[in-house]
Write a protein that holds these residues in place. Structure first.
Motif, PDB file in Angstrom:
ATOM      1  N   THR A 101       0.835  -1.202   0.000  1.00 11.40           N
ATOM      2  CA  THR A 101       0.000   0.000   0.000  1.00 11.40           C
ATOM      3  C   THR A 101       0.867   1.248   0.000  1.00 11.40           C
ATOM      4  O   THR A 101       0.644   2.164  -0.798  1.00 11.40           O
ATOM      5  CB  THR A 101      -0.946  -0.001   1.223  1.00 11.40           C
ATOM      6  OG1 THR A 101      -1.801  -1.150   1.148  1.00 11.40           O
ATOM      7  CG2 THR A 101      -1.792   1.255   1.266  1.00 11.40           C
ATOM      8  N   GLN A 102       1.879   1.295   0.856  1.00  9.19           N
ATOM      9  CA  GLN A 102       2.780   2.457   0.894  1.00  9.19           C
ATOM     10  C   GLN A 102       3.487   2.649  -0.445  1.00  9.19           C
ATOM     11  O   GLN A 102       3.583   3.769  -0.964  1.00  9.19           O
ATOM     12  CB  GLN A 102       3.831   2.283   1.985  1.00  9.19           C
ATOM     13  CG  GLN A 102       3.303   2.338   3.389  1.00  9.19           C
ATOM     14  CD  GLN A 102       4.413   2.033   4.400  1.00  9.19           C
ATOM     15  OE1 GLN A 102       5.566   2.404   4.206  1.00  9.19           O
ATOM     16  NE2 GLN A 102       4.051   1.355   5.472  1.00  9.19           N
ATOM     17  N   ARG A 133      -7.898  -4.746  -1.431  1.00  9.39           N
ATOM     18  CA  ARG A 133      -7.754  -3.833  -0.288  1.00  9.39           C
ATOM     19  C   ARG A 133      -6.609  -2.843  -0.519  1.00  9.39           C
ATOM     20  O   ARG A 133      -6.725  -1.659  -0.189  1.00  9.39           O
ATOM     21  CB  ARG A 133      -7.502  -4.681   0.959  1.00  9.39           C
ATOM     22  CG  ARG A 133      -7.907  -4.164   2.262  1.00  9.39           C
ATOM     23  CD  ARG A 133      -9.323  -3.654   2.359  1.00  9.39           C
ATOM     24  NE  ARG A 133      -9.263  -2.689   3.445  1.00  9.39           N
ATOM     25  CZ  ARG A 133      -9.607  -1.427   3.367  1.00  9.39           C
ATOM     26  NH1 ARG A 133     -10.141  -0.936   2.289  1.00  9.39           N
ATOM     27  NH2 ARG A 133      -9.470  -0.625   4.386  1.00  9.39           N
ATOM     28  N   VAL A 134      -5.499  -3.302  -1.089  1.00 13.61           N
ATOM     29  CA  VAL A 134      -4.380  -2.417  -1.408  1.00 13.61           C
ATOM     30  C   VAL A 134      -4.854  -1.313  -2.350  1.00 13.61           C
ATOM     31  O   VAL A 134      -4.574  -0.128  -2.131  1.00 13.61           O
ATOM     32  CB  VAL A 134      -3.209  -3.199  -2.043  1.00 13.61           C
ATOM     33  CG1 VAL A 134      -2.209  -2.274  -2.724  1.00 13.61           C
ATOM     34  CG2 VAL A 134      -2.509  -4.054  -0.992  1.00 13.61           C
ATOM     35  N   LEU A 135      -5.584  -1.691  -3.387  1.00  8.99           N
ATOM     36  CA  LEU A 135      -6.074  -0.693  -4.346  1.00  8.99           C
ATOM     37  C   LEU A 135      -7.018   0.296  -3.670  1.00  8.99           C
ATOM     38  O   LEU A 135      -6.915   1.511  -3.887  1.00  8.99           O
ATOM     39  CB  LEU A 135      -6.772  -1.385  -5.521  1.00  8.99           C
ATOM     40  CG  LEU A 135      -5.846  -2.141  -6.465  1.00  8.99           C
ATOM     41  CD1 LEU A 135      -6.657  -3.002  -7.431  1.00  8.99           C
ATOM     42  CD2 LEU A 135      -4.933  -1.193  -7.217  1.00  8.99           C
ATOM     43  N   GLU A 136      -7.929  -0.203  -2.855  1.00 13.21           N
ATOM     44  CA  GLU A 136      -8.884   0.673  -2.173  1.00 13.21           C
ATOM     45  C   GLU A 136      -8.169   1.636  -1.230  1.00 13.21           C
ATOM     46  O   GLU A 136      -8.498   2.828  -1.184  1.00 13.21           O
ATOM     47  CB  GLU A 136      -9.923  -0.166  -1.430  1.00 13.21           C
ATOM     48  CG  GLU A 136     -10.849  -0.908  -2.393  1.00 13.21           C
ATOM     49  CD  GLU A 136     -11.591  -2.076  -1.770  1.00 13.21           C
ATOM     50  OE1 GLU A 136     -11.413  -2.348  -0.559  1.00 13.21           O
ATOM     51  OE2 GLU A 136     -12.350  -2.734  -2.510  1.00 13.21           O
ATOM     52  N   LYS A 137      -7.170   1.174  -0.493  1.00 16.77           N
ATOM     53  CA  LYS A 137      -6.410   2.046   0.410  1.00 16.77           C
ATOM     54  C   LYS A 137      -5.603   3.080  -0.362  1.00 16.77           C
ATOM     55  O   LYS A 137      -5.277   4.144   0.178  1.00 16.77           O
ATOM     56  CB  LYS A 137      -5.469   1.223   1.294  1.00 16.77           C
ATOM     57  CG  LYS A 137      -6.162   0.421   2.361  1.00 16.77           C
ATOM     58  CD  LYS A 137      -5.131  -0.367   3.147  1.00 16.77           C
ATOM     59  CE  LYS A 137      -5.760  -1.207   4.228  1.00 16.77           C
ATOM     60  NZ  LYS A 137      -4.743  -1.981   4.965  1.00 16.77           N
ATOM     61  N   ARG A 142     -13.655   0.452  -7.108  1.00 19.92           N
ATOM     62  CA  ARG A 142     -14.106  -0.638  -7.965  1.00 19.92           C
ATOM     63  C   ARG A 142     -15.136  -0.083  -8.936  1.00 19.92           C
ATOM     64  O   ARG A 142     -16.079   0.594  -8.533  1.00 19.92           O
ATOM     65  CB  ARG A 142     -14.705  -1.781  -7.160  1.00 19.92           C
ATOM     66  CG  ARG A 142     -15.013  -2.951  -8.056  1.00 19.92           C
ATOM     67  CD  ARG A 142     -15.466  -4.213  -7.416  1.00 19.92           C
ATOM     68  NE  ARG A 142     -15.751  -4.144  -6.014  1.00 19.92           N
ATOM     69  CZ  ARG A 142     -15.742  -5.198  -5.216  1.00 19.92           C
ATOM     70  NH1 ARG A 142     -15.449  -6.378  -5.697  1.00 19.92           N
ATOM     71  NH2 ARG A 142     -16.033  -5.078  -3.949  1.00 19.92           N
ATOM     72  N   CYS A 143     -14.938  -0.371 -10.214  1.00 18.91           N
ATOM     73  CA  CYS A 143     -15.862   0.152 -11.227  1.00 18.91           C
ATOM     74  C   CYS A 143     -16.600  -0.965 -11.952  1.00 18.91           C
ATOM     75  O   CYS A 143     -17.334  -0.694 -12.901  1.00 18.91           O
ATOM     76  CB  CYS A 143     -15.124   1.074 -12.207  1.00 18.91           C
ATOM     77  SG  CYS A 143     -13.701   0.358 -13.015  1.00 18.91           S
ATOM     78  N   GLY A 144     -16.414  -2.192 -11.509  1.00 19.07           N
ATOM     79  CA  GLY A 144     -17.170  -3.276 -12.113  1.00 19.07           C
ATOM     80  C   GLY A 144     -16.505  -4.620 -11.936  1.00 19.07           C
ATOM     81  O   GLY A 144     -15.374  -4.728 -11.455  1.00 19.07           O
ATOM     82  N   TYR A 162     -10.749  -1.868 -11.221  1.00 16.72           N
ATOM     83  CA  TYR A 162     -10.570  -0.680 -10.394  1.00 16.72           C
ATOM     84  C   TYR A 162     -10.022   0.445 -11.254  1.00 16.72           C
ATOM     85  O   TYR A 162      -9.336   0.194 -12.250  1.00 16.72           O
ATOM     86  CB  TYR A 162      -9.587  -0.973  -9.256  1.00 16.72           C
ATOM     87  CG  TYR A 162     -10.171  -1.827  -8.169  1.00 16.72           C
ATOM     88  CD1 TYR A 162     -10.657  -1.250  -6.993  1.00 16.72           C
ATOM     89  CD2 TYR A 162     -10.249  -3.201  -8.310  1.00 16.72           C
ATOM     90  CE1 TYR A 162     -11.204  -2.037  -5.988  1.00 16.72           C
ATOM     91  CE2 TYR A 162     -10.792  -3.993  -7.316  1.00 16.72           C
ATOM     92  CZ  TYR A 162     -11.267  -3.397  -6.158  1.00 16.72           C
ATOM     93  OH  TYR A 162     -11.813  -4.177  -5.165  1.00 16.72           O
ATOM     94  N   GLU A 163     -10.300   1.688 -10.837  1.00 18.73           N
ATOM     95  CA  GLU A 163      -9.763   2.845 -11.540  1.00 18.73           C
ATOM     96  C   GLU A 163      -9.467   3.971 -10.566  1.00 18.73           C
ATOM     97  O   GLU A 163     -10.033   4.043  -9.476  1.00 18.73           O
ATOM     98  CB  GLU A 163     -10.730   3.339 -12.623  1.00 18.73           C
ATOM     99  CG  GLU A 163     -12.024   3.914 -12.088  1.00 18.73           C
ATOM    100  CD  GLU A 163     -12.998   4.349 -13.182  1.00 18.73           C
ATOM    101  OE1 GLU A 163     -12.700   4.171 -14.382  1.00 18.73           O
ATOM    102  OE2 GLU A 163     -14.070   4.865 -12.827  1.00 18.73           O
ATOM    103  N   LEU A 164      -8.559   4.839 -11.007  1.00 15.09           N
ATOM    104  CA  LEU A 164      -8.198   6.037 -10.249  1.00 15.09           C
ATOM    105  C   LEU A 164      -7.857   7.120 -11.258  1.00 15.09           C
ATOM    106  O   LEU A 164      -7.042   6.907 -12.152  1.00 15.09           O
ATOM    107  CB  LEU A 164      -6.995   5.765  -9.337  1.00 15.09           C
ATOM    108  CG  LEU A 164      -6.471   6.948  -8.518  1.00 15.09           C
ATOM    109  CD1 LEU A 164      -7.518   7.452  -7.525  1.00 15.09           C
ATOM    110  CD2 LEU A 164      -5.189   6.549  -7.794  1.00 15.09           C
ATOM    111  N   LEU A 165      -8.500   8.271 -11.109  1.00 17.19           N
ATOM    112  CA  LEU A 165      -8.240   9.399 -11.995  1.00 17.19           C
ATOM    113  C   LEU A 165      -7.238  10.339 -11.357  1.00 17.19           C
ATOM    114  O   LEU A 165      -7.180  10.474 -10.130  1.00 17.19           O
ATOM    115  CB  LEU A 165      -9.532  10.155 -12.294  1.00 17.19           C
ATOM    116  CG  LEU A 165     -10.660   9.329 -12.926  1.00 17.19           C
ATOM    117  CD1 LEU A 165     -11.902  10.194 -13.128  1.00 17.19           C
ATOM    118  CD2 LEU A 165     -10.204   8.713 -14.234  1.00 17.19           C
ATOM    119  N   ARG A 166      -6.454  10.993 -12.196  1.00 19.66           N
ATOM    120  CA  ARG A 166      -5.427  11.914 -11.723  1.00 19.66           C
ATOM    121  C   ARG A 166      -6.002  12.913 -10.712  1.00 19.66           C
ATOM    122  O   ARG A 166      -5.420  13.127  -9.653  1.00 19.66           O
ATOM    123  CB  ARG A 166      -4.818  12.671 -12.903  1.00 19.66           C
ATOM    124  CG  ARG A 166      -3.816  13.733 -12.494  1.00 19.66           C
ATOM    125  CD  ARG A 166      -3.418  14.619 -13.674  1.00 19.66           C
ATOM    126  NE  ARG A 166      -2.683  13.905 -14.678  1.00 19.66           N
ATOM    127  CZ  ARG A 166      -1.351  13.821 -14.714  1.00 19.66           C
ATOM    128  NH1 ARG A 166      -0.630  14.429 -13.813  1.00 19.66           N
ATOM    129  NH2 ARG A 166      -0.762  13.148 -15.672  1.00 19.66           N
TER     130      ARG A 166
END
Length: 178
Positions: A101-102, A133-137, A142-144, A162-166
């Motif tokens: 996670t870090q 869990r690592v992604l969520e932290k 989660r997108c699907g 999973y996704e993350l926007l800038r």
């Protein structure tokens, strides 16, 4: 044990890379493009490729002076050229300690800061709750779920996307990559 640091892969990492990545439990959660068994020759080939500075973007996770994991962002192409897929692994003896996670938080911040990537995505096989869990932290959402989207170990598995926007990424204190 010290905090993980991110750095470039080095030729001296071959032995540690081959030792840690030659692990069926890690391979079970990765794409089949990752060789198994993973040999020193595979490690040498990977490190030569990572050293070119070309895409994808590679980070070595270093704990106490040893290469113990990796993070890669593989950019998309064509209309997806501003997106990248995140992939990562960590030596099994270090699982459950918050290291990934870090490291992923720092790598994500550094990737967004240094590149034109605006969207990161990741795919996790069903059952790999630790990776989810690592992604969520790290801030991914989660997108699907893509049902029976992958064929791994002789069976179809669901993939959690999973996704993350800038603009959603907290800048944090991404370390300089050495």
């Amino acid at each position: 044990m010290n905090r993980p640091i991110l750095r470039h892969w080095q030729a001296a990492d071959c032995e540690a890379l081959a030792r840690h990545l030659n692990n069926r439990h890690i391979w079970d959660n990765c794409r089949d493009a990752l060789p198994h068994p993973y040999t020193r020759r595979d490690a040498e080939r990977f490190i030569r490729s990572a050293a070119t500075g070309a895409q994808p973007i590679h980070y070595c996770i270093d704990v106490d002076g040893e290469a113990v994991g990796g993070i890669t962002f593989t950019p998309g192409s064509d209309v997806e050229r501003f997106s990248a897929e995140a992939g990562y692994w960590l030596a099994e003896p270090l699982w459950g300690r918050g290291i990934m996670t870090q490291a992923l938080q720092a790598a994500v911040a550094d990737c967004f800061r240094r590149s034109g990537i605006v969207r990161l995505q990741a795919v996790v096989y069903a059952g790999n709750r630790a990776s989810m869990r690592v992604l969520e932290k790290t801030g991914f959402r989660r997108c699907g779920i893509r049902h029976k989207a992958c064929f791994k170990n002789g069976r179809f598995v669901d993939c959690h996307c999973y996704e993350l926007l800038r603009e959603e990424c907290a800048p944090g204190d991404a370390p300089a990559i050495g």
